[in-house]
Scaffold this active site. Structure first.
Site, PDB file in Angstrom:
ATOM      1  N   LYS A  64       1.029  -1.295   0.138  1.00  0.00           N
ATOM      2  CA  LYS A  64       0.301  -0.102   0.044  1.00  0.00           C
ATOM      3  C   LYS A  64       0.815   1.587   0.217  1.00  0.00           C
ATOM      4  CE  LYS A  64      -4.973  -0.704   0.289  1.00  0.00           C
ATOM      5  NZ  LYS A  64      -4.333  -1.011  -1.111  1.00  0.00           N
ATOM      6  N   LYS A  90      -3.838 -11.202  -8.533  1.00  0.00           N
ATOM      7  CA  LYS A  90      -4.946 -11.827  -8.257  1.00  0.00           C
ATOM      8  C   LYS A  90      -6.317 -10.823  -8.659  1.00  0.00           C
ATOM      9  CE  LYS A  90      -4.965  -9.065  -3.201  1.00  0.00           C
ATOM     10  NZ  LYS A  90      -5.321  -8.710  -3.111  1.00  0.00           N
ATOM     11  N   LYS A 112      -9.725  -5.202  -6.309  1.00  0.00           N
ATOM     12  CA  LYS A 112     -11.083  -4.452  -6.029  1.00  0.00           C
ATOM     13  C   LYS A 112     -10.679  -3.364  -6.426  1.00  0.00           C
ATOM     14  CE  LYS A 112     -13.714  -5.319  -2.040  1.00  0.00           C
ATOM     15  NZ  LYS A 112     -13.390  -5.311  -0.836  1.00  0.00           N
TER      16      LYS A 112
HETATM   17  P1  TYM Z   1     -11.176  -7.688   1.544  1.00  0.00           P
HETATM   18  O1  TYM Z   1     -12.380  -7.071   1.054  1.00  0.00           O
HETATM   19  O2  TYM Z   1      -9.687  -7.319   0.386  1.00  0.00           O
HETATM   20  O3  TYM Z   1     -11.452  -9.463   0.747  1.00  0.00           O
HETATM   21  C1  TYM Z   1     -12.210 -10.677   1.341  1.00  0.00           C
HETATM   22  C2  TYM Z   1     -12.206 -11.523   0.778  1.00  0.00           C
HETATM   23  O4  TYM Z   1     -11.868 -11.616  -0.154  1.00  0.00           O
HETATM   24  C3  TYM Z   1     -10.668 -12.623  -0.140  1.00  0.00           C
HETATM   25  N1  TYM Z   1      -9.886 -11.989  -1.858  1.00  0.00           N
HETATM   26  C4  TYM Z   1      -9.345 -13.124  -2.153  1.00  0.00           C
HETATM   27  N2  TYM Z   1      -9.710 -14.498  -2.411  1.00  0.00           N
HETATM   28  C5  TYM Z   1      -9.364 -15.349  -3.427  1.00  0.00           C
HETATM   29  N3  TYM Z   1      -8.413 -14.493  -4.664  1.00  0.00           N
HETATM   30  C6  TYM Z   1      -9.064 -13.362  -4.433  1.00  0.00           C
HETATM   31  N4  TYM Z   1      -8.312 -12.547  -5.871  1.00  0.00           N
HETATM   32  C7  TYM Z   1      -9.288 -12.345  -3.734  1.00  0.00           C
HETATM   33  N5  TYM Z   1      -9.318 -11.037  -3.642  1.00  0.00           N
HETATM   34  C8  TYM Z   1      -9.937 -11.082  -2.438  1.00  0.00           C
HETATM   35  C9  TYM Z   1      -9.643 -11.750   0.726  1.00  0.00           C
HETATM   36  O5  TYM Z   1      -8.221 -12.670   1.068  1.00  0.00           O
HETATM   37  C10 TYM Z   1     -10.642 -11.829   1.825  1.00  0.00           C
HETATM   38  O6  TYM Z   1     -10.464 -13.141   2.359  1.00  0.00           O
HETATM   39  N6  TYM Z   1      -8.652  -6.651   5.202  1.00  0.00           N
HETATM   40  C11 TYM Z   1      -9.276  -8.059   4.358  1.00  0.00           C
HETATM   41  C12 TYM Z   1     -11.005  -7.914   5.246  1.00  0.00           C
HETATM   42  C13 TYM Z   1     -11.118  -7.612   6.765  1.00  0.00           C
HETATM   43  C14 TYM Z   1     -10.761  -8.937   7.623  1.00  0.00           C
HETATM   44  C15 TYM Z   1     -11.583  -8.719   9.197  1.00  0.00           C
HETATM   45  C16 TYM Z   1     -11.094  -9.910   6.312  1.00  0.00           C
HETATM   46  C17 TYM Z   1     -11.107  -6.387   7.435  1.00  0.00           C
HETATM   47  N7  TYM Z   1     -11.194  -6.878   9.009  1.00  0.00           N
HETATM   48  C18 TYM Z   1     -11.020  -9.582   9.722  1.00  0.00           C
HETATM   49  C19 TYM Z   1     -11.376 -11.624   7.580  1.00  0.00           C
HETATM   50  C20 TYM Z   1     -11.155 -11.076   8.925  1.00  0.00           C
HETATM   51  C21 TYM Z   1      -9.439  -7.213   2.979  1.00  0.00           C
HETATM   52  O7  TYM Z   1      -8.941  -6.300   2.769  1.00  0.00           O
HETATM   53  O8  TYM Z   1     -10.418  -8.177   2.325  1.00  0.00           O
END
Ligand code: TYM
Length: 330
Positions: A111, A194, A197
């Site tokens: 980031k 990957k 978003k």
């Molecule tokens: P975020 O919002 O980027 O993504 C949400 C979930 O989707 C999974 N993910 C993926 N899995 C497989 N392939 C991909 N290309 C891919 N892109 C995203 C992420 O691994 C995630 O599980 N920091 C977290 C949000 C969060 C969180 C938490 C998650 C905040 N607090 C506590 C679990 C527990 C995040 O930015 O995910």
């Protein structure tokens, strides 16, 4: 009963990676586990969204979680900022999180590279807030994609450190989870990295059929292998990775054989892949449209989720305050 917790940041619509990594199979766990699904809107402030964008994204993720099959009566579906106890636990955990380890986190380094003009303290302490999200409900299992593995490791470290510091066995160590298998990484359609978003390389749950077809047909390919059984380039492997999840084993084998014998036609592979993705997402897409128009239902769900989540969170926080030594003088 074990507790499962899954979170998604509110920075835009859900894509196939989010769905496959953290939602699809886990909605099936609602009936056997104590499940929490939440929208991480505090986390999205690290990129400074405009107020309207923040609000709309939270709403959209709520709609899409429900459309993907979360039953708000069974699970606790809530918005992070509706549970202020999380921020207090975050503050308390911050006192035992060290600059060096936070700076070394891969997601922080990424980031900081992506937004050098905005390397804020929230970015640095992102894994601490994430740990607070998880341990406030004493989650055992945390469904996540591969990209969150390190953050889960940090959550375990902060939980352990709290226990050691106060000589208690209070917090559990949460495990990243994907049904006993490897955590997955769904690749983007642009050939590398990957699906994300902010990368603009994704298929979204809200995309209609024509858009999905167009995106997949435009995915990077080449004129095909020349030598039999040759190594696949990364961008072709990526298409197969998605196919292995959304298509039948027979379909995957058919195209693998065609690749091995140099007869593959990528146009056919992409057409098949698009149809299989559409088949998987069509029911969700239909539900998104239905739920999106029902604001009254959404507000009922959010309120119910907030109440359930606060009940669990405030119990933990009260115990944590007691352990740390905050006791009332009045
Ligand atoms: P975020 O919002 O980027 O993504 C949400 C979930 O989707 C999974 N993910 C993926 N899995 C497989 N392939 C991909 N290309 C891919 N892109 C995203 C992420 O691994 C995630 O599980 N920091 C977290 C949000 C969060 C969180 C938490 C998650 C905040 N607090 C506590 C679990 C527990 C995040 O930015 O995910």
């Amino acid at each position: 009963m074990e507790t499962v917790l899954s979170g998604i940041r509110s920075t835009g619509n859900l894509h196939l990676g989010n769905y496959l990594g953290a939602v699809q199979n886990f909605v099936k766990m609602q009936y056997d586990y104590n499940c929490y699904f939440f929208i991480a809107d505090y986390h999205s402030l690290t990129t400074h969204p405009k107020p309207e964008d923040l609000h709309n994204s939270v709403r959209q993720v709520l709609v899409e979680y429900l459309a993907a099959g979360i039953d708000p009566e069974k699970s606790t579906l809530y918005i992070q900022s509706d549970v202020p106890e999380i921020t207090e636990l975050y503050l308390l955990l911050n006192m035992n999180a060290y600059l060096g380890e936070l700076e070394r986190t891969t997601s922080f380094k990424d980031k900081a590279r992506q937004q050098p003009e905005n390397v804020n303290a929230g970015l640095l302490t992102y894994p601490v807030l994430m740990a607070a999200d998880i341990i406030i409900h004493k989650a055992d299992k945390v469904p996540v994609g591969k990209d969150q593995e390190q953050n889960l490791e940090m959550a375990r470290k902060f939980a352990r450190r709290f226990n050691n510091m106060y000589s208690v066995e209070y917090f559990k160590e949460p495990q990243a989870f994907n049904f006993g298998k490897e955590l997955i990484k769904i690749p983007g359609l642009d050939g590398s990295g990957k699906m994300g978003k902010s990368e603009g390389n994704g298929i979204y749950l809200a995309d209609d059929e024509a858009v999905i077809r167009k995106k997949i047909m435009r995915a990077l390919t080449d004129s095909g292998p020349i030598k039999p059984n040759s190594e696949m380039p990364e961008y072709i492997k990526n298409l197969f990775t998605i196919m292995e999840i959304v298509s039948t084993p027979d379909t995957v084998q058919f195209f693998k054989d065609k690749y091995a014998s140099c007869e593959i036609r990528y146009g056919d592979l992409k057409k098949q892949l698009a149809e299989d993705v559409i088949k998987m997402l069509a029911p969700i897409n239909k539900k998104i449209k239905e739920i999106d128009s029902d604001s009254q239902y959404l507000s009922k769900v959010a309120k119910m989720g907030a109440e359930k989540a606060r009940e669990s969170a405030s119990k933990t926080l009260q115990e944590v305050r007691e352990i740390i030594g905050f006791r009332k003088f009045w």
